[in-house]
Design a protein around this motif. Structure first.
Motif, mmCIF file in Angstrom:
data_model
loop_
_atom_site.group_PDB
_atom_site.id
_atom_site.type_symbol
_atom_site.label_atom_id
_atom_site.label_comp_id
_atom_site.label_asym_id
_atom_site.label_seq_id
_atom_site.Cartn_x
_atom_site.Cartn_y
_atom_site.Cartn_z
ATOM 1 N N MET A 162 -26.416 -6.516 11.363
ATOM 2 C CA MET A 162 -24.979 -6.420 11.636
ATOM 3 C C MET A 162 -24.534 -7.523 12.597
ATOM 4 S SD MET A 162 -24.534 -2.277 12.022
ATOM 5 C CE MET A 162 -22.780 -2.344 12.401
ATOM 6 N N ALA A 163 -25.301 -7.740 13.654
ATOM 7 C CA ALA A 163 -24.950 -8.766 14.639
ATOM 8 C C ALA A 163 -24.954 -10.150 13.992
ATOM 9 C CB ALA A 163 -25.917 -8.720 15.826
ATOM 10 N N ASP A 164 -25.958 -10.430 13.178
ATOM 11 C CA ASP A 164 -26.050 -11.720 12.498
ATOM 12 C C ASP A 164 -24.861 -11.917 11.563
ATOM 13 O OD1 ASP A 164 -28.117 -14.050 11.655
ATOM 14 O OD2 ASP A 164 -27.064 -13.289 9.881
ATOM 15 N N LEU A 165 -24.571 -10.915 10.769
ATOM 16 C CA LEU A 165 -23.482 -11.025 9.795
ATOM 17 C C LEU A 165 -22.131 -11.157 10.484
ATOM 18 C CD1 LEU A 165 -24.888 -8.453 7.274
ATOM 19 C CD2 LEU A 165 -24.528 -10.900 6.820
ATOM 20 N N LYS A 166 -21.911 -10.396 11.553
ATOM 21 C CA LYS A 166 -20.649 -10.509 12.302
ATOM 22 C C LYS A 166 -20.489 -11.917 12.871
ATOM 23 C CE LYS A 166 -19.326 -6.693 14.777
ATOM 24 N NZ LYS A 166 -19.547 -5.566 15.707
ATOM 25 N N ALA A 167 -21.579 -12.488 13.394
ATOM 26 C CA ALA A 167 -21.529 -13.840 13.953
ATOM 27 C C ALA A 167 -21.196 -14.871 12.883
ATOM 28 C CB ALA A 167 -22.866 -14.183 14.618
ATOM 29 N N ARG A 168 -21.541 -14.576 11.644
ATOM 30 C CA ARG A 168 -21.267 -15.473 10.522
ATOM 31 C C ARG A 168 -19.908 -15.205 9.880
ATOM 32 N NH1 ARG A 168 -25.868 -17.782 8.324
ATOM 33 N NH2 ARG A 168 -27.719 -17.379 9.529
ATOM 34 N N GLY A 169 -19.175 -14.215 10.392
ATOM 35 C CA GLY A 169 -17.845 -13.930 9.869
ATOM 36 C C GLY A 169 -17.811 -12.967 8.705
ATOM 37 N N VAL A 170 -18.927 -12.313 8.401
ATOM 38 C CA VAL A 170 -18.941 -11.325 7.327
ATOM 39 C C VAL A 170 -18.403 -10.017 7.900
ATOM 40 C CG1 VAL A 170 -20.376 -10.025 5.703
ATOM 41 C CG2 VAL A 170 -20.885 -12.432 6.172
ATOM 42 N N ARG A 171 -17.421 -9.460 7.230
ATOM 43 C CA ARG A 171 -16.809 -8.219 7.707
ATOM 44 C C ARG A 171 -17.652 -7.009 7.331
ATOM 45 N NH1 ARG A 171 -11.156 -9.530 5.065
ATOM 46 N NH2 ARG A 171 -12.608 -10.677 3.749
ATOM 47 N N LEU A 172 -17.753 -6.092 8.281
ATOM 48 C CA LEU A 172 -18.462 -4.832 8.086
ATOM 49 C C LEU A 172 -17.418 -3.724 7.971
ATOM 50 C CD1 LEU A 172 -21.083 -5.334 10.942
ATOM 51 C CD2 LEU A 172 -21.279 -6.033 8.556
ATOM 52 N N LEU A 173 -17.730 -2.679 7.236
ATOM 53 C CA LEU A 173 -16.769 -1.595 7.076
ATOM 54 C C LEU A 173 -16.810 -0.580 8.210
ATOM 55 C CD1 LEU A 173 -16.746 -0.953 3.227
ATOM 56 C CD2 LEU A 173 -15.348 -2.494 4.614
#
Length: 173
Positions: free
Chosen positions: A125-136
């Protein structure tokens, strides 16, 4: 002639890769800090889970788990053993369920999401958020297998809802 060129540009733009979070390509550069694991399951939204599970069991000869109500997720689920992965059948638990909204658009049901395992959901989650991928969700939820899960926004994953599930150690699965 100009309208043909403009039409071609619009068509090309629709087919072009759209990077997550407002086309932030720079955020996607470099390798992820987490490893995407095996496909855990393919989830199907169904209007009648009893009927769907009977079809998988009786017509296709698959082993089907017991039904499990997950009120925190607004669904009733069961899992079909498909050999190298599972098929998760999802039926809405009430009108407020996200599956009820899905079935309102596709009354006969259909593909809802893909679920991949990861070793550490929070790190992913932290990696994806840093890359701008939105989480639900801002925090992982506990899924049907009793482990943390998170869903990625389908607009950031090529139009497919993706679930990441904490991998279950081999001795526990």
């Amino acid at each position: 002639m100009a309208s043909i060129a403009a039409s071609a540009r619009r068509a090309a733009a629709r087919c072009a890769f759209r990077a997550p979070a407002r086309n932030n390509v720079a955020a996607l550069r470099g390798l992820a800090t987490f490893q995407l694991g095996r496909l855990n399951h393919v989830a199907l939204a169904v209007p009648d889970i009893e009927e769907a599970s009977a079809m998988w069991r009786d017509a296709l000869g698959a082993s089907v788990s017991e039904l499990q109500a997950l009120p925190d997720h607004g669904v009733t689920v069961c899992f079909v053993d498909a050999g190298n992965t599972h098929v998760e059948l999802l039926e809405p638990l009430g009108d407020a369920s996200p599956i009820a909204a899905f079935l309102a658009k596709s009354p006969s049901g259909g593909l809802h999401h893909l679920c991949h395992e990861v070793d550490d959901v929070e790190a992913a989650m932290a990696d994806l958020k840093a890359r701008g991928v939105r989480l639900l969700s801002e925090e992982p939820k506990i899924g049907a297998h009793g482990v943390p899960v998170v869903f990625l926004h389908p607009k950031d994953t090529n139009g497919v809802l993706v679930e990441l599930q904490q991998a279950i150690p081999a001795e526990d699965s």
